[in-house]
Design a protein around this motif. Structure first.
Motif, short mmCIF file in Angstrom:
data_model
loop_
_atom_site.label_atom_id
_atom_site.label_comp_id
_atom_site.label_asym_id
_atom_site.label_seq_id
_atom_site.Cartn_x
_atom_site.Cartn_y
_atom_site.Cartn_z
N GLY A 242 0.80 -1.21 0.00
CA GLY A 242 0.00 0.00 0.00
C GLY A 242 0.84 1.26 0.00
N ALA A 243 0.17 2.38 -0.27
CA ALA A 243 0.80 3.69 -0.26
C ALA A 243 -0.15 4.65 0.44
N GLY A 244 0.41 5.69 1.04
CA GLY A 244 -0.42 6.64 1.76
C GLY A 244 0.18 8.03 1.78
N TYR A 245 -0.66 8.98 2.19
CA TYR A 245 -0.24 10.37 2.33
C TYR A 245 -0.83 10.93 3.61
N ARG A 246 -0.01 11.60 4.40
CA ARG A 246 -0.45 12.29 5.60
C ARG A 246 -0.29 13.79 5.37
N LEU A 247 -1.34 14.55 5.61
CA LEU A 247 -1.38 15.98 5.30
C LEU A 247 -0.18 16.73 5.86
N ASP A 248 0.56 17.40 4.97
CA ASP A 248 1.68 18.26 5.35
C ASP A 248 2.73 17.54 6.18
N ASP A 249 2.82 16.22 6.02
CA ASP A 249 3.76 15.48 6.86
C ASP A 249 4.61 14.48 6.07
N SER A 250 3.97 13.53 5.37
CA SER A 250 4.76 12.46 4.79
C SER A 250 4.00 11.69 3.72
N PHE A 251 4.78 10.97 2.90
CA PHE A 251 4.27 9.93 2.02
C PHE A 251 4.70 8.60 2.61
N SER A 252 3.85 7.58 2.47
CA SER A 252 4.12 6.30 3.13
C SER A 252 4.05 5.14 2.15
N GLY A 253 4.84 4.13 2.43
CA GLY A 253 4.75 2.85 1.76
C GLY A 253 4.65 1.77 2.81
N MET A 254 3.84 0.75 2.55
CA MET A 254 3.65 -0.30 3.55
C MET A 254 3.52 -1.66 2.89
N ILE A 255 3.88 -2.68 3.64
CA ILE A 255 3.75 -4.05 3.16
C ILE A 255 3.52 -4.95 4.37
N ASN A 256 2.66 -5.95 4.21
CA ASN A 256 2.50 -6.93 5.27
C ASN A 256 2.25 -8.30 4.66
N PHE A 257 2.53 -9.33 5.45
CA PHE A 257 2.46 -10.70 4.99
C PHE A 257 1.61 -11.53 5.95
N SER A 258 0.82 -12.39 5.39
CA SER A 258 0.08 -13.38 6.18
C SER A 258 0.96 -14.63 6.29
N ILE A 259 1.71 -14.72 7.38
CA ILE A 259 2.64 -15.84 7.57
C ILE A 259 1.87 -17.15 7.68
N THR A 260 0.79 -17.13 8.44
CA THR A 260 -0.16 -18.23 8.54
C THR A 260 -1.55 -17.61 8.50
N PRO A 261 -2.62 -18.41 8.39
CA PRO A 261 -3.96 -17.80 8.41
C PRO A 261 -4.24 -16.97 9.66
N ASN A 262 -3.49 -17.20 10.75
CA ASN A 262 -3.74 -16.48 12.00
C ASN A 262 -2.66 -15.47 12.37
N LEU A 263 -1.58 -15.40 11.59
CA LEU A 263 -0.45 -14.56 11.95
C LEU A 263 -0.10 -13.61 10.80
N ARG A 264 -0.05 -12.30 11.11
CA ARG A 264 0.28 -11.29 10.11
C ARG A 264 1.34 -10.36 10.66
N VAL A 265 2.34 -10.02 9.84
CA VAL A 265 3.38 -9.06 10.21
C VAL A 265 3.47 -8.00 9.12
N GLY A 266 3.77 -6.77 9.52
CA GLY A 266 3.80 -5.69 8.55
C GLY A 266 4.84 -4.64 8.87
N TYR A 267 5.18 -3.86 7.85
CA TYR A 267 6.17 -2.78 7.97
C TYR A 267 5.70 -1.58 7.16
N ALA A 268 5.94 -0.38 7.68
CA ALA A 268 5.61 0.86 6.97
C ALA A 268 6.78 1.83 7.06
N TYR A 269 6.99 2.54 5.96
CA TYR A 269 8.05 3.55 5.87
C TYR A 269 7.41 4.89 5.52
N ASP A 270 7.69 5.91 6.31
CA ASP A 270 7.19 7.26 6.05
C ASP A 270 8.34 8.14 5.57
#
Length: 305
Positions: A242-270
Protein backbone atom coordinates in the motif's frame (compact mmCIF):
# COMPACT_ATOMS: atom_id res chain seq x y z
CA UNK A 1 26.04 22.64 22.80
CA UNK A 2 24.29 20.97 19.84
CA UNK A 3 22.84 18.33 22.20
CA UNK A 4 21.50 21.07 24.49
CA UNK A 5 19.59 22.77 21.70
CA UNK A 6 18.22 19.49 20.32
CA UNK A 7 16.97 18.45 23.77
CA UNK A 8 15.40 21.83 24.38
CA UNK A 9 13.78 21.76 20.93
CA UNK A 10 12.32 18.31 21.52
CA UNK A 11 11.15 19.27 25.02
CA UNK A 12 9.40 22.43 23.85
CA UNK A 13 7.94 20.69 20.82
CA UNK A 14 6.67 17.83 22.96
CA UNK A 15 5.11 20.03 25.60
CA UNK A 16 3.55 22.63 23.33
CA UNK A 17 2.56 20.47 20.35
CA UNK A 18 2.82 16.73 20.72
CA UNK A 19 1.47 16.72 24.27
CA UNK A 20 -1.73 17.84 22.57
CA UNK A 21 -1.42 15.21 19.84
CA UNK A 22 -1.85 11.50 20.48
CA UNK A 23 0.68 9.19 18.81
CA UNK A 24 0.12 8.73 15.10
CA UNK A 25 0.12 5.42 13.26
CA UNK A 26 0.54 4.67 9.56
CA UNK A 27 -0.99 1.17 9.82
CA UNK A 28 -3.94 2.32 11.92
CA UNK A 29 -6.30 -0.13 10.19
CA UNK A 30 -4.51 -2.97 12.02
CA UNK A 31 -4.31 -1.06 15.31
CA UNK A 32 -7.91 0.10 15.57
CA UNK A 33 -8.95 -0.70 19.12
CA UNK A 34 -6.13 1.49 20.48
CA UNK A 35 -8.11 4.51 19.24
CA UNK A 36 -11.66 3.07 19.29
CA UNK A 37 -12.91 0.80 22.10
CA UNK A 38 -15.93 -0.20 19.99
CA UNK A 39 -13.57 -2.32 17.87
CA UNK A 40 -13.02 -4.72 20.78
CA UNK A 41 -14.64 -8.06 20.06
CA UNK A 42 -15.31 -7.46 16.34
CA UNK A 43 -13.02 -10.35 15.35
CA UNK A 44 -14.11 -14.00 15.36
CA UNK A 45 -11.91 -14.94 18.30
CA UNK A 46 -9.09 -13.73 20.52
CA UNK A 47 -6.98 -11.07 18.74
CA UNK A 48 -3.54 -9.95 19.93
CA UNK A 49 -1.54 -7.16 18.35
CA UNK A 50 1.67 -5.25 18.97
CA UNK A 51 3.16 -2.25 17.16
CA UNK A 52 6.41 -0.30 17.36
CA UNK A 53 6.96 3.08 15.70
CA UNK A 54 10.20 5.06 15.50
CA UNK A 55 9.34 8.55 14.31
CA UNK A 56 11.75 11.11 12.85
CA UNK A 57 14.73 8.74 12.74
CA UNK A 58 18.01 10.57 13.31
CA UNK A 59 16.51 13.32 15.48
CA UNK A 60 17.84 13.03 19.02
CA UNK A 61 14.84 12.45 21.30
CA UNK A 62 12.42 11.73 18.45
CA UNK A 63 9.13 10.00 19.33
CA UNK A 64 9.20 6.26 20.08
CA UNK A 65 5.83 4.53 20.41
CA UNK A 66 4.87 0.98 21.39
CA UNK A 67 1.36 -0.41 21.62
CA UNK A 68 -0.10 -3.71 22.76
CA UNK A 69 -3.73 -4.69 22.45
CA UNK A 70 -5.72 -7.83 23.16
CA UNK A 71 -9.46 -8.22 22.73
CA UNK A 72 -12.12 -10.85 22.18
CA UNK A 73 -15.87 -11.31 21.85
CA UNK A 74 -17.55 -12.47 25.05
CA UNK A 75 -20.87 -13.92 24.05
CA UNK A 76 -22.85 -12.71 21.04
CA UNK A 77 -22.89 -8.97 21.70
CA UNK A 78 -20.17 -8.07 24.20
CA UNK A 79 -16.48 -7.51 23.54
CA UNK A 80 -13.69 -6.97 26.08
CA UNK A 81 -10.11 -5.87 25.62
CA UNK A 82 -6.97 -4.33 27.05
CA UNK A 83 -4.88 -1.67 25.31
CA UNK A 84 -1.48 -0.31 26.34
CA UNK A 85 0.37 2.62 24.76
CA UNK A 86 3.90 3.68 25.69
CA UNK A 87 5.08 6.92 24.10
CA UNK A 88 8.43 8.65 24.62
CA UNK A 89 9.49 12.04 23.25
CA UNK A 90 12.83 13.26 24.55
CA UNK A 91 12.56 13.46 28.34
CA UNK A 92 8.77 13.00 28.28
CA UNK A 93 7.43 9.48 28.82
CA UNK A 94 3.72 8.67 28.75
CA UNK A 95 2.11 5.28 29.35
CA UNK A 96 -1.60 4.65 28.89
CA UNK A 97 -3.39 1.54 30.17
CA UNK A 98 -7.04 1.02 29.29
CA UNK A 99 -9.75 -1.61 29.63
CA UNK A 100 -12.03 -1.67 26.57
CA UNK A 101 -15.70 -2.66 26.48
CA UNK A 102 -18.04 -2.89 23.49
CA UNK A 103 -21.66 -3.79 22.88
CA UNK A 104 -22.80 -4.74 19.38
CA UNK A 105 -26.29 -4.69 17.87
CA UNK A 106 -27.44 -5.82 14.41
CA UNK A 107 -27.85 -2.94 11.94
CA UNK A 108 -28.95 -4.96 8.91
CA UNK A 109 -28.74 -8.42 7.42
CA UNK A 110 -24.94 -8.54 7.69
CA UNK A 111 -24.02 -5.13 9.11
CA UNK A 112 -23.37 -4.40 12.78
CA UNK A 113 -23.10 -1.35 15.00
CA UNK A 114 -20.82 -1.45 18.03
CA UNK A 115 -20.69 1.03 20.91
CA UNK A 116 -17.54 1.16 23.00
CA UNK A 117 -16.17 2.57 26.23
CA UNK A 118 -12.61 2.59 27.58
CA UNK A 119 -11.36 3.53 31.03
CA UNK A 120 -7.92 3.57 32.55
CA UNK A 121 -4.95 5.66 33.60
CA UNK A 122 -2.21 7.77 32.05
CA UNK A 123 1.22 7.67 33.69
CA UNK A 124 3.53 10.64 33.02
CA UNK A 125 7.24 10.68 33.71
CA UNK A 126 8.90 13.96 32.68
CA UNK A 127 12.65 13.95 33.25
CA UNK A 128 13.52 17.64 33.49
CA UNK A 129 15.89 17.69 36.47
CA UNK A 130 19.42 19.00 36.09
CA UNK A 131 20.97 15.53 36.22
CA UNK A 132 18.95 14.32 33.21
CA UNK A 133 19.16 17.20 30.74
CA UNK A 134 21.72 19.91 30.01
CA UNK A 135 20.44 23.30 31.18
CA UNK A 136 21.52 26.80 30.24
CA UNK A 137 20.30 28.23 33.56
CA UNK A 138 21.41 25.68 36.15
CA UNK A 139 19.60 27.54 38.93
CA UNK A 140 16.12 27.55 37.37
CA UNK A 141 13.81 26.19 40.12
CA UNK A 142 11.38 24.87 37.51
CA UNK A 143 13.92 22.16 36.67
CA UNK A 144 14.63 21.23 40.29
CA UNK A 145 12.96 17.82 40.09
CA UNK A 146 11.29 15.39 37.73
CA UNK A 147 7.54 15.25 37.33
CA UNK A 148 5.67 11.98 37.88
CA UNK A 149 1.88 11.99 37.64
CA UNK A 150 -0.95 9.50 37.24
CA UNK A 151 -4.28 10.70 35.91
CA UNK A 152 -7.50 8.82 35.06
CA UNK A 153 -9.13 9.00 31.67
CA UNK A 154 -12.06 7.57 29.75
CA UNK A 155 -12.93 7.24 26.08
CA UNK A 156 -15.82 6.29 23.84
CA UNK A 157 -16.48 5.29 20.25
CA UNK A 158 -18.85 3.77 17.70
CA UNK A 159 -17.97 1.29 14.97
CA UNK A 160 -20.32 0.49 12.06
CA UNK A 161 -19.18 -2.38 9.88
CA UNK A 162 -19.84 -5.33 7.64
CA UNK A 163 -17.23 -7.97 8.48
CA UNK A 164 -14.33 -7.90 6.01
CA UNK A 165 -16.18 -5.56 3.65
CA UNK A 166 -16.32 -2.02 5.09
CA UNK A 167 -16.24 -0.01 8.29
CA UNK A 168 -16.91 3.50 9.57
CA UNK A 169 -15.36 4.48 12.89
CA UNK A 170 -15.73 7.53 15.17
CA UNK A 171 -14.12 7.85 18.58
CA UNK A 172 -12.72 10.06 21.32
CA UNK A 173 -10.22 7.90 23.23
CA UNK A 174 -9.37 10.57 25.83
CA UNK A 175 -12.38 12.56 26.98
CA UNK A 176 -10.93 14.11 30.15
CA UNK A 177 -8.59 17.11 30.15
CA UNK A 178 -5.61 17.17 32.46
CA UNK A 179 -2.61 19.47 33.02
CA UNK A 180 0.78 17.76 33.39
CA UNK A 181 3.19 20.67 33.52
CA UNK A 182 2.30 24.00 35.11
CA UNK A 183 4.93 26.68 35.70
CA UNK A 184 3.79 29.60 37.81
CA UNK A 185 0.25 29.38 36.51
CA UNK A 186 1.36 28.90 32.89
CA UNK A 187 0.10 25.71 31.29
CA UNK A 188 3.04 24.26 29.33
CA UNK A 189 1.76 20.74 28.81
CA UNK A 190 -1.70 19.21 28.88
CA UNK A 191 -3.81 16.34 27.63
CA UNK A 192 -6.60 17.49 25.37
CA UNK A 193 -9.46 15.69 23.65
CA UNK A 194 -8.94 14.02 20.29
CA UNK A 195 -11.58 13.11 17.75
CA UNK A 196 -10.82 10.27 15.34
CA UNK A 197 -12.81 9.37 12.24
CA UNK A 198 -11.86 6.46 10.01
CA UNK A 199 -13.38 4.47 7.15
CA UNK A 200 -12.37 1.69 4.80
CA UNK A 201 -13.85 -0.46 2.04
CA UNK A 202 -12.78 -3.69 0.34
CA UNK A 203 -13.33 -3.90 -3.44
CA UNK A 204 -13.17 -7.39 -4.94
CA UNK A 205 -11.19 -6.99 -8.16
CA UNK A 206 -11.07 -10.75 -8.61
CA UNK A 207 -10.85 -13.89 -6.49
CA UNK A 208 -7.15 -13.17 -5.86
CA UNK A 209 -6.96 -9.37 -5.76
CA UNK A 210 -8.73 -6.92 -3.46
CA UNK A 211 -8.37 -3.13 -3.35
CA UNK A 212 -8.66 -1.43 0.04
CA UNK A 213 -8.92 2.37 0.29
CA UNK A 214 -8.74 3.74 3.85
CA UNK A 215 -8.91 7.19 5.42
CA UNK A 216 -8.25 8.55 8.91
CA UNK A 217 -9.02 12.04 10.20
CA UNK A 218 -7.64 13.21 13.55
CA UNK A 219 -8.65 16.44 15.23
CA UNK A 220 -7.32 17.76 18.52
CA UNK A 221 -8.84 20.88 20.05
CA UNK A 222 -6.52 23.87 19.52
CA UNK A 223 -4.45 21.92 16.97
CA UNK A 224 -4.61 21.55 13.17
CA UNK A 225 -6.64 18.76 11.59
CA UNK A 226 -4.58 15.81 10.39
CA UNK A 227 -5.68 13.20 7.89
CA UNK A 228 -4.27 10.06 6.29
CA UNK A 229 -5.27 8.67 2.89
CA UNK A 230 -4.23 5.12 2.03
CA UNK A 231 -4.71 2.70 -0.85
CA UNK A 232 -3.78 -0.96 -0.32
CA UNK A 233 -3.78 -3.96 -2.61
CA UNK A 234 -4.33 -7.40 -1.09
CA UNK A 235 -3.01 -10.28 -3.23
CA UNK A 236 -3.85 -13.99 -2.96
CA UNK A 237 -4.87 -13.50 0.70
CA UNK A 238 -1.15 -13.53 1.49
CA UNK A 239 0.56 -10.21 0.68
CA UNK A 240 -0.65 -6.65 1.06
CA UNK A 241 1.11 -3.59 -0.33
CA UNK A 242 0.00 0.00 0.00
CA UNK A 243 0.80 3.69 -0.26
CA UNK A 244 -0.42 6.64 1.76
CA UNK A 245 -0.24 10.37 2.33
CA UNK A 246 -0.45 12.29 5.60
CA UNK A 247 -1.38 15.98 5.30
CA UNK A 248 1.68 18.26 5.35
CA UNK A 249 3.76 15.48 6.86
CA UNK A 250 4.76 12.46 4.79
CA UNK A 251 4.27 9.93 2.02
CA UNK A 252 4.12 6.30 3.13
CA UNK A 253 4.75 2.85 1.76
CA UNK A 254 3.65 -0.30 3.55
CA UNK A 255 3.75 -4.05 3.16
CA UNK A 256 2.50 -6.93 5.27
CA UNK A 257 2.46 -10.70 4.99
CA UNK A 258 0.08 -13.38 6.18
CA UNK A 259 2.64 -15.84 7.57
CA UNK A 260 -0.16 -18.23 8.54
CA UNK A 261 -3.96 -17.80 8.41
CA UNK A 262 -3.74 -16.48 12.00
CA UNK A 263 -0.45 -14.56 11.95
CA UNK A 264 0.28 -11.29 10.11
CA UNK A 265 3.38 -9.06 10.21
CA UNK A 266 3.80 -5.69 8.55
CA UNK A 267 6.17 -2.78 7.97
CA UNK A 268 5.61 0.86 6.97
CA UNK A 269 8.05 3.55 5.87
CA UNK A 270 7.19 7.26 6.05
CA UNK A 271 9.17 9.68 3.88
CA UNK A 272 9.07 13.02 5.71
CA UNK A 273 7.85 16.00 3.64
CA UNK A 274 7.43 18.60 6.40
CA UNK A 275 9.90 21.24 7.59
CA UNK A 276 11.53 18.54 9.72
CA UNK A 277 13.13 17.05 6.60
CA UNK A 278 16.23 19.19 7.27
CA UNK A 279 17.03 17.05 10.33
CA UNK A 280 15.22 13.76 9.60
CA UNK A 281 13.84 12.09 6.50
CA UNK A 282 12.03 8.97 7.67
CA UNK A 283 9.88 7.17 10.21
CA UNK A 284 9.57 3.38 10.57
CA UNK A 285 6.73 1.23 11.89
CA UNK A 286 6.30 -2.52 12.37
CA UNK A 287 3.37 -4.56 13.67
CA UNK A 288 2.43 -8.15 14.40
CA UNK A 289 -1.13 -9.46 14.77
CA UNK A 290 -2.22 -12.88 15.94
CA UNK A 291 -5.78 -14.23 15.81
CA UNK A 292 -6.86 -17.28 17.75
CA UNK A 293 -10.26 -18.70 16.81
CA UNK A 294 -12.25 -20.31 19.56
CA UNK A 295 -13.05 -24.04 19.37
CA UNK A 296 -15.76 -24.89 16.84
CA UNK A 297 -15.26 -21.51 15.14
CA UNK A 298 -13.36 -21.50 11.87
CA UNK A 299 -12.26 -18.25 10.27
CA UNK A 300 -14.05 -17.83 6.97
CA UNK A 301 -11.55 -15.36 5.47
CA UNK A 302 -8.46 -13.32 6.35
CA UNK A 303 -8.80 -10.08 8.26
CA UNK A 304 -8.78 -7.08 5.95
CA UNK A 305 -8.97 -4.52 8.77
Amino acid sequence: MKKIYIILFVLLFALNTNAQQDPQYTQYMYNMNVINPAYAGTTEGLAVGALYRSQWVGLDGGPQTMTFAIHSPVGEKVGLGLSLIADEIGPVKETNAYVDFSYTIPAGIETKLAFGLKAGFTFHDIGISEDQIDLIDMGDPFFAQNINETTPNVGAGVYFYKPNKYYISASMPNILNSVHLDANGTNLGSETQHLFGAAGYVFDLSDDYKLKPHALVKYAFDAPVSYDLNLNLFMYDLVEIGAGYRLDDSFSGMINFSITPNLRVGYAYDAIQSDLDIVTNASHEVFINFDLSFPKKVSRSPRYF
